[in-house]
Design a protein around this motif. Sequence first.
Motif, PDB file in Angstrom:
ATOM      1  N   VAL A  65      -2.241   5.237   6.621  1.00 44.57           N
ATOM      2  CA  VAL A  65      -1.559   4.936   7.179  1.00 44.57           C
ATOM      3  C   VAL A  65      -0.039   5.218   8.358  1.00 44.57           C
ATOM      4  O   VAL A  65      -0.070   4.767   9.240  1.00 44.57           O
ATOM      5  N   GLY A 104       3.559   0.588   1.024  1.00 41.70           N
ATOM      6  CA  GLY A 104       4.340   0.360   2.338  1.00 41.70           C
ATOM      7  C   GLY A 104       5.588   1.187   1.735  1.00 41.70           C
ATOM      8  O   GLY A 104       6.194   2.048   2.650  1.00 41.70           O
ATOM      9  N   ILE A 156       5.089  -2.299   7.594  1.00 42.97           N
ATOM     10  CA  ILE A 156       4.002  -1.674   6.509  1.00 42.97           C
ATOM     11  C   ILE A 156       3.998  -2.435   5.050  1.00 42.97           C
ATOM     12  O   ILE A 156       4.856  -1.862   4.785  1.00 42.97           O
TER      13      ILE A 156
END
Length: 176
Positions: free
Chosen positions: A145, A9, A75
């Motif tokens: 992502v 993340g 995330i």
Amino acid sequence: GQPVGDGIGPMVVGKMMLNSKKEIISFQTVLSETKFEGRKLFLLKAEGPNSTVGRPSDALETIVSKNKLDAIIMIDAALKMEGEDSASVAQGFGAAIGGIGTERFQIEAIATNNHIPIFSIVVKQSVKEAITLMTKEIADQADNVRSQVYEMIQDNTKQGQSVLIIGVGNTAGVPQ
């Protein structure tokens, strides 16, 4: 000095904030602002490359007190189920953050009180992968992502709106 699996993340958000000014917004937590297709993006992650998870809920409270947010995207790494592939990516709703639940509760309470939807993207991995050196398969998901984050922004917000993107996880070995 190298990232652990749980740092996916912060790695995604860290890459997004590379060419922008950063400021400490709460204890060991860094904020950066940028633009994307007419939207204002607030990028938030724990301060790297030290080993910390920061205080995202404190930072969110500060951001909301000064700005109107139209969406939050979180995330994080997530525990994979037996039989699932490592580094698979899933999207969902609600706060994507582990731990004892205090941060999750505070983030969701702030979002609920301010009518801000929370979207999440998780990269699945085993407990061992989360606490050891990040595998190439997990690291390779960072660009995928990031693309999903931009797609989520386009699908759920309009030009002129503001989005907070939070990279949740241990930022060991992940600079900003």
